[in-house]
Scaffold this active site. Structure first.
Site, PDB file in Angstrom:
ATOM      1  N   LYS A 151       0.877  -1.180   0.000  1.00 22.25           N
ATOM      2  CA  LYS A 151       0.000   0.000   0.000  1.00 22.25           C
ATOM      3  C   LYS A 151       0.912   1.226   0.000  1.00 22.25           C
ATOM      4  O   LYS A 151       1.112   1.874   1.032  1.00 22.25           O
ATOM      5  CB  LYS A 151      -0.917  -0.044   1.223  1.00 22.25           C
ATOM      6  CG  LYS A 151      -2.181   0.756   1.065  1.00 22.25           C
ATOM      7  CD  LYS A 151      -3.198   0.360   2.111  1.00 22.25           C
ATOM      8  CE  LYS A 151      -4.285   1.384   2.248  1.00 22.25           C
ATOM      9  NZ  LYS A 151      -5.045   1.659   1.035  1.00 22.25           N
TER      10      LYS A 151
HETATM   11  N1  PXG Z   1      -7.704  -2.235  -2.764  1.00 19.50           N
HETATM   12  C1  PXG Z   1      -7.086  -1.042  -2.815  1.00 19.50           C
HETATM   13  C2  PXG Z   1      -6.298  -0.694  -4.010  1.00 19.50           C
HETATM   14  C3  PXG Z   1      -7.187  -0.156  -1.735  1.00 19.50           C
HETATM   15  O1  PXG Z   1      -6.568   1.019  -1.770  1.00 19.50           O
HETATM   16  C4  PXG Z   1      -8.615  -1.765  -0.621  1.00 19.50           C
HETATM   17  C5  PXG Z   1      -8.456  -2.599  -1.714  1.00 19.50           C
HETATM   18  C6  PXG Z   1      -9.405  -2.237   0.554  1.00 19.50           C
HETATM   19  O2  PXG Z   1      -8.529  -2.622   1.611  1.00 19.50           O
HETATM   20  P1  PXG Z   1      -8.956  -2.501   3.142  1.00 19.50           P
HETATM   21  O3  PXG Z   1      -7.799  -3.010   3.887  1.00 19.50           O
HETATM   22  O4  PXG Z   1      -9.243  -1.059   3.395  1.00 19.50           O
HETATM   23  O5  PXG Z   1     -10.171  -3.350   3.300  1.00 19.50           O
HETATM   24  C7  PXG Z   1      -7.954  -0.509  -0.613  1.00 19.50           C
HETATM   25  C8  PXG Z   1      -8.048   0.430   0.544  1.00 19.50           C
HETATM   26  C9  PXG Z   1     -10.534   6.085   0.463  1.00 19.50           C
HETATM   27  C10 PXG Z   1      -9.412   5.134   0.592  1.00 19.50           C
HETATM   28  O6  PXG Z   1     -10.394   7.202   0.973  1.00 19.50           O
HETATM   29  C11 PXG Z   1      -9.593   3.799   0.319  1.00 19.50           C
HETATM   30  C12 PXG Z   1      -8.546   2.909   0.455  1.00 19.50           C
HETATM   31  C13 PXG Z   1      -7.349   3.400   0.807  1.00 19.50           C
HETATM   32  C14 PXG Z   1      -7.169   4.730   1.044  1.00 19.50           C
HETATM   33  C15 PXG Z   1      -8.204   5.622   0.957  1.00 19.50           C
HETATM   34  O7  PXG Z   1     -11.547   5.728  -0.147  1.00 19.50           O
HETATM   35  N2  PXG Z   1      -8.785   1.579   0.171  1.00 19.50           N
END
Ligand code: PXG
Length: 290
Positions: A151
């Site tokens: 990430k």
């Molecule tokens: N895939 C990607 C590419 C992400 O960035 C997820 C899946 C979901 O992962 P988690 O661990 O959150 O269940 C993410 C995470 C936003 C925002 O403001 C969203 C993410 C990261 C940063 C900001 O919408 N998603």
């Protein structure tokens, strides 16, 4: 009163929270981050988020300079200082200040900051009527390039996907691997339900290992649904009975239309709705108090 931000060991007012223009996080997107939620004064699965953060940092050979426990404590302290009961937490670690060159060895100390803020939820409408998505023309980075498991602060691949979503008149876009398999969306993982079976792509196709995705897999298994990691082509999504996205910000959001085609009955599915209910219970009970 402004919110306080943790920045390199200190708590500062958000207006004073500034970093150098020579920080490699700014110059090159060199760093890692996490988005975490707090519900009712409990942080949801902080250990899992911090494991992913430290694994990502390890993969880019970035020394965070704080232990996981210390960082978790600073997250809780920031939330307490800002007196937030429910929050969106952003933890960012950059390579730190260097010079105008890529060499990460020039950056002697990482920059660490924690922003906690009130969560801006997605419109209720998405959860009631479902979301339409489109397939992005931008492909997901192959794991051999910038591994989507990391990430990283370099979100340009996802931003290009988001632009494709906006161009397609939607909020989220499906991103495929170079081979045309379903990977994930720009900021969410994707699931389908076909003949009662819950499926998501294996993360090694090139997708983030979502914390929400992991929680939903647990919930599906615990509640007697058949679950499998499955390689899938977009056509399998069109033919699925149900589709939904998972993410820290989105939680579980039903998808009812993909590339203009209705998924199932064109409304949120029954399995999706059940999982949404289980997830709501989970976040209220499974967290670390602060
Ligand atoms: N895939 C990607 C590419 C992400 O960035 C997820 C899946 C979901 O992962 P988690 O661990 O959150 O269940 C993410 C995470 C936003 C925002 O403001 C969203 C993410 C990261 C940063 C900001 O919408 N998603």
């Amino acid at each position: 009163m402004g919110l306080k931000v943790f920045l390199n060991g200190e708590f500062v007012e958000s207006e004073e929270a500034k970093i150098s223009v020579f920080d490699h996080g700014v110059l090159y997107g060199d760093g890692v981050f996490e988005g975490i939620r707090a519900y009712n004064r409990s942080v949801f699965r902080p250990e899992e988020h911090l494991d992913r953060l430290y694994d990502g940092a390890g993969a880019i050979r970035l020394e965070i300079g704080m232990s996981k426990n210390e960082l978790q404590e600073k997250i809780c302290e920031t939330l307490r200082l800002n007196d937030l009961d429910n929050a969106y937490i952003r933890v960012v670690v950059t390579r730190g200040e260097g010079d105008l060159g890529l060499d990460p060895r020039k950056c002697k100390k990482s920059t660490v900051f924690i922003i906690t803020d009130r969560i801006a939820l997605y419109p209720r409408e998405y959860y009631i009527n479902g979301l339409s998505i489109v397939t992005a023309k931008t492909r997901r980075n192959p794991p051999e390039a910038l591994n989507p498991r990391i990430k990283s602060l370099n979100y340009m691949n996802n931003i290009l996907g988001k632009i494709d979503a906006i161009d397609g008149g939607t909020e989220e876009a499906l991103m495929l691997t170079m081979d045309g398999y379903v990977a994930e969306c720009t900021g969410d993982n994707i699931f389908i339900v076909t003949a009662g079976r819950v499926m998501t792509p294996p993360n090694d196709v090139g997708a983030l290992c979502g914390i929400t995705q992991g929680a939903v897999i647990e919930l599906a298994r615990q509640n007697g649904f058949e679950f499998a990691y499955e390689m899938m082509k977009p056509e399998q999504l069109y033919e699925a009975d149900e589709c939904f996205l998972t993410g820290t910000a989105a939680e579980i959001v039903p998808v009812v239309r993909i590339d203009g085609k209705a998924v199932g009955a064109g409304k949120p599915g029954e399995v999706t709705k059940k999982l949404m209910g289980f997830f709501r219970e989970l976040v209220e009970t499974d967290g670390v108090r602060y």
